[in-house]
Design a protein around this motif. Structure first.
Motif, short mmCIF file in Angstrom:
data_model
loop_
_atom_site.label_atom_id
_atom_site.label_comp_id
_atom_site.label_asym_id
_atom_site.label_seq_id
_atom_site.Cartn_x
_atom_site.Cartn_y
_atom_site.Cartn_z
N TYR A 110 0.85 -1.20 0.00
CA TYR A 110 0.00 0.00 0.00
C TYR A 110 0.89 1.25 0.00
O TYR A 110 0.66 2.19 -0.77
CB TYR A 110 -0.92 -0.01 1.22
N TYR A 111 1.91 1.26 0.84
CA TYR A 111 2.79 2.42 0.93
C TYR A 111 3.74 2.51 -0.26
O TYR A 111 4.07 3.60 -0.71
CB TYR A 111 3.53 2.43 2.26
N LYS A 112 4.15 1.37 -0.79
CA LYS A 112 5.00 1.39 -1.99
C LYS A 112 4.26 2.04 -3.15
O LYS A 112 4.87 2.76 -3.94
CB LYS A 112 5.47 -0.02 -2.34
N GLU A 113 2.96 1.79 -3.26
CA GLU A 113 2.17 2.45 -4.31
C GLU A 113 2.16 3.97 -4.10
O GLU A 113 2.30 4.73 -5.04
CB GLU A 113 0.75 1.91 -4.33
N GLN A 114 1.99 4.40 -2.87
CA GLN A 114 2.00 5.84 -2.57
C GLN A 114 3.38 6.45 -2.84
O GLN A 114 3.48 7.57 -3.35
CB GLN A 114 1.60 6.08 -1.12
N ILE A 115 4.41 5.71 -2.49
CA ILE A 115 5.77 6.19 -2.69
C ILE A 115 6.03 6.49 -4.17
O ILE A 115 6.71 7.46 -4.50
CB ILE A 115 6.78 5.15 -2.14
N SER A 116 5.48 5.69 -5.04
CA SER A 116 5.74 5.85 -6.48
C SER A 116 5.21 7.16 -7.04
O SER A 116 5.57 7.53 -8.15
CB SER A 116 5.17 4.66 -7.26
N SER A 117 4.40 7.87 -6.27
CA SER A 117 3.88 9.14 -6.78
C SER A 117 4.25 10.33 -5.89
O SER A 117 3.60 11.38 -5.94
CB SER A 117 2.35 9.06 -6.94
N ILE A 118 5.30 10.20 -5.10
CA ILE A 118 5.77 11.31 -4.27
C ILE A 118 6.15 12.49 -5.16
O ILE A 118 6.89 12.34 -6.13
CB ILE A 118 7.00 10.88 -3.43
N THR A 119 5.63 13.68 -4.81
CA THR A 119 6.01 14.90 -5.54
C THR A 119 6.48 16.02 -4.62
O THR A 119 7.06 16.99 -5.10
CB THR A 119 4.84 15.43 -6.40
N THR A 120 6.20 15.89 -3.32
CA THR A 120 6.61 16.92 -2.37
C THR A 120 7.16 16.27 -1.11
O THR A 120 6.88 15.10 -0.82
CB THR A 120 5.43 17.83 -1.95
N MET A 121 7.89 17.04 -0.34
CA MET A 121 8.38 16.53 0.95
C MET A 121 7.21 16.29 1.89
O MET A 121 7.29 15.41 2.74
CB MET A 121 9.40 17.50 1.56
#
Length: 163
Positions: A137-148
């Motif tokens: 679940y978090y790896k999916e979110q990580i793949s779209s990180i755009t800000t700190m």
């Protein structure tokens, strides 16, 4: 040696293999037996046990650890413990590992700016979660990180949900 090379670092994989297959430590042993300068072994060293096996099999003077360090800078302490004869090594808890990851991204922010730091965080943060149960679940979110702020939000969720 005759050209003045002081040491050789040798990876046990061929160019064709790239990152797949198994490193052939026998090739490293053959080089070690053929030269008198130090030989450093590299390839498939994933922890203390494999470091010891590699050194024993190759006779190398040292090891170099590559991709296994990604997301796991504690591998050096694990290898050091194994070389000192310690059979047990416990990685820091996940919360501590996440803290280190966030600090890495903050340093990248200072050095490279938010855009590059966040692109790097997409790759690196997932490495810190390697082997962590229920992390997809978090790896999916990580793949779209755009800000700190994304980094901080995801880190908070991981600390809360994956302990």
């Amino acid at each position: 040696e005759s050209l003045g090379v002081a040491a050789i670092t040798l990876h046990g994989r061929t160019k064709v293999q790239m990152y797949s297959g198994t490193a052939n430590w026998d090739y490293i042993r053959e080089v070690k037996e053929a030269v008198s300068i130090p030989v450093i072994a590299n390839g498939d060293i994933t922890g203390g046990e494999t470091a010891l096996k590699c050194l024993k099999r190759t006779g190398a003077d040292g090891i170099m650890i590559g991709r296994s360090t990604f997301g796991d800078p504690w591998i050096f302490a694990q290898v050091k413990a194994a070389m000192a004869g310690q059979t047990e090594y416990v990685r820091p808890p996940l919360a501590k590992r996440v803290d280190v990851a966030v600090r890495q991204f903050e340093l990248a922010l200072e050095d490279k700016g938010e855009h590059i730091a966040c692109l790097e965080a997409r790759k690196h943060f997932a490495w810190y979660l390697r082997g962590v149960a229920y992390a997809n679940y978090y790896k999916e979110q990580i793949s779209s990180i755009t800000t700190m702020d994304d980094v901080y939000r995801i880190a908070k969720g991981i600390r809360r949900d994956l302990q």
